[in-house]
Design a protein around this motif. Structure first.
Motif, PDB file in Angstrom:
ATOM      1  N   ASP A  21      21.289  48.596  70.189  1.00 22.01           N
ATOM      2  CA  ASP A  21      20.879  50.147  69.780  1.00 22.01           C
ATOM      3  C   ASP A  21      20.238  50.334  68.457  1.00 22.01           C
ATOM      4  OD1 ASP A  21      20.903  51.522  72.592  1.00 22.01           O
ATOM      5  OD2 ASP A  21      23.003  51.238  72.352  1.00 22.01           O
ATOM      6  N   TYR A  28      15.192  59.860  75.513  1.00 21.84           N
ATOM      7  CA  TYR A  28      14.307  59.374  75.995  1.00 21.84           C
ATOM      8  C   TYR A  28      14.246  57.945  76.410  1.00 21.84           C
ATOM      9  CZ  TYR A  28      11.806  63.575  74.965  1.00 21.84           C
ATOM     10  OH  TYR A  28      11.241  65.110  74.974  1.00 21.84           O
ATOM     11  N   GLY A  29      15.417  57.349  76.197  1.00 20.01           N
ATOM     12  CA  GLY A  29      15.716  55.971  76.799  1.00 20.01           C
ATOM     13  C   GLY A  29      14.881  54.843  75.988  1.00 20.01           C
ATOM     14  N   LYS A  59      14.610  51.730  73.772  1.00 20.00           N
ATOM     15  CA  LYS A  59      15.701  50.734  73.345  1.00 20.00           C
ATOM     16  C   LYS A  59      14.921  49.830  72.455  1.00 20.00           C
ATOM     17  CE  LYS A  59      19.497  51.516  75.900  1.00 20.00           C
ATOM     18  NZ  LYS A  59      20.797  51.445  74.961  1.00 20.00           N
ATOM     19  N   LYS A  65      17.743  58.380  72.134  1.00 18.59           N
ATOM     20  CA  LYS A  65      18.666  58.158  73.230  1.00 18.59           C
ATOM     21  C   LYS A  65      18.276  59.253  74.556  1.00 18.59           C
ATOM     22  CE  LYS A  65      23.699  58.941  73.958  1.00 18.59           C
ATOM     23  NZ  LYS A  65      25.058  59.333  73.244  1.00 18.59           N
TER      24      LYS A  65
END
Length: 345
Positions: free
Chosen positions: A301, A341-342, A344, A339
């Motif tokens: 992350d 909006y996902g 990575k 986080k």
């Protein structure tokens, strides 16, 4: 990018895996480009710039505007990606933060409110000569730039005293347009004798001097090091009186309450065909140094932190504490948007 960037611009760059440089050779490139690995594409009309600041993955010899036109013609619409959505949401909050600072109605006079009034009296096609120093950063953040307006800076951020001669050139080049000179007290002091040129040639330039008795751009750079400040304190000058001695109407502003009337008067004088000068006595506060924001990848992350150098001189702090130190309690790290909006690595 870097010191003169928006918060989100620096953060997005720090997370990007592809960087496309369009005809740019900006002065902080070496520092920024070393922040992390990414694929690098450069579009430039001068092949000598290829690979100057970063190993080149692809170089395209072309005028940037022509390249963009062709690229758009061949592009296909796609659904908004999470990285883009997160960056847009973060930029919306960043702009709201800047707007709140500009609209402050109490307390001491600060640079944000000066820019609010510049925007208020600016014509739709105004021309700006912007001097080197904090005014470069503040102009990028607070001036209401549009495609109709023109502006110029010293692109290497090193030529103090640029704003006044730039404004003279701007007025000669665009005699029927409104022209501003925006300069700090340190930069203006180097060339203020050229106010007489504005008078001699009847150039109705609006000169805005942000007087804080400090070379703040240099002071900020010294803050990055463990050292005592050196050579950054300036003697206070009454620039309105200096202007009067050169035949230019001078207006001194010391409080928020005095700002609107001062700018209304400056606009009136300029429209009468004469140059005018506003000496705005602002505090010596600096805007938020977004270049101190860094991103790492930990356990798959993104993690945002404040640079080691900044913490060595200011003490340990989280990004939230860093934002609060610059009146930005509402600001959030880009990782919070990632986080949501996902996004990575």
């Amino acid at each position: 990018m870097n010191r003169a960037a928006s918060k989100v611009g620096d953060e997005a760059f720090a997370a990007a895996d592809l960087v496309i440089a369009l005809g740019t050779n900006f002065p902080f490139a070496n520092l920024v480009y070393r922040s992390h690995d990414f694929k690098f594409v450069s579009i430039d009309i001068d092949a000598a710039n290829f690979g100057r600041h970063h190993y080149l993955d692809l170089g395209i010899l072309s005028d940037s505007g022509s390249f963009l036109k062709k690229a758009l013609e061949r592009s296909e619409a796609v659904a908004p990606q999470p990285f883009y959505q997160a960056s847009v949401a973060a930029m919306k909050d960043w702009k709201a933060y800047l707007e709140r600072l500009m609209q402050k109605a109490d307390g001491p006079l600060e640079f944000e409110q000066v820019y609010r009034e510049i925007n208020h009296i600016s014509d739709a096609n105004a021309v700006y000569g912007i001097d080197v120093g904090d005014n470069i950063i503040n102009s990028f953040r607070f001036l209401n730039f549009t495609s109709e307006k023109k502006w110029t800076i010293s692109a290497l951020f090193a030529t103090m005293g640029y704003g006044l001669p730039a404004s003279i050139a701007g007025q000669f080049g665009f005699p029927n347009r409104q022209v501003f000179n925006i300069a700090g007290d340190g930069a203006f002091s180097m060339v203020m004798q050229d106010l007489t040129t504005q008078v001699k040639y009847q150039l109705p330039i609006i000169n805005i001097i942000t007087s804080n008795n400090s070379l703040n751009f240099i002071k900020s750079e010294q803050e990055d090091l463990v050292m005592n400040f050196s050579g950054v304190d300036l003697y206070e000058v009454d620039f309105a009186k200096v202007a009067e001695g050169m035949g230019v109407e001078g207006i001194t502003v010391k409080t928020l309450e005095e700002l609107p009337a001062a700018f209304d008067r400056a606009l009136e004088v300029s429209k009468s065909g004469k140059p005018v000068l506003i000496d705005a006595k602002i505090t010596d506060k600096c805007g938020i140094p977004v270049e101190e924001l860094e991103l790492d990848i930990v356990d798959g992350d993104f993690v945002e932190k404040i640079s080691t150098g900044y913490q060595e001189t200011h003490g340990q702090m989280s990004p939230e504490e860093f934002f609060a130190a610059y009146d930005g309690q509402e600001l959030r790290p880009i990782t919070a948007y990632f986080k949501e909006y996902g996004v990575k690595p």
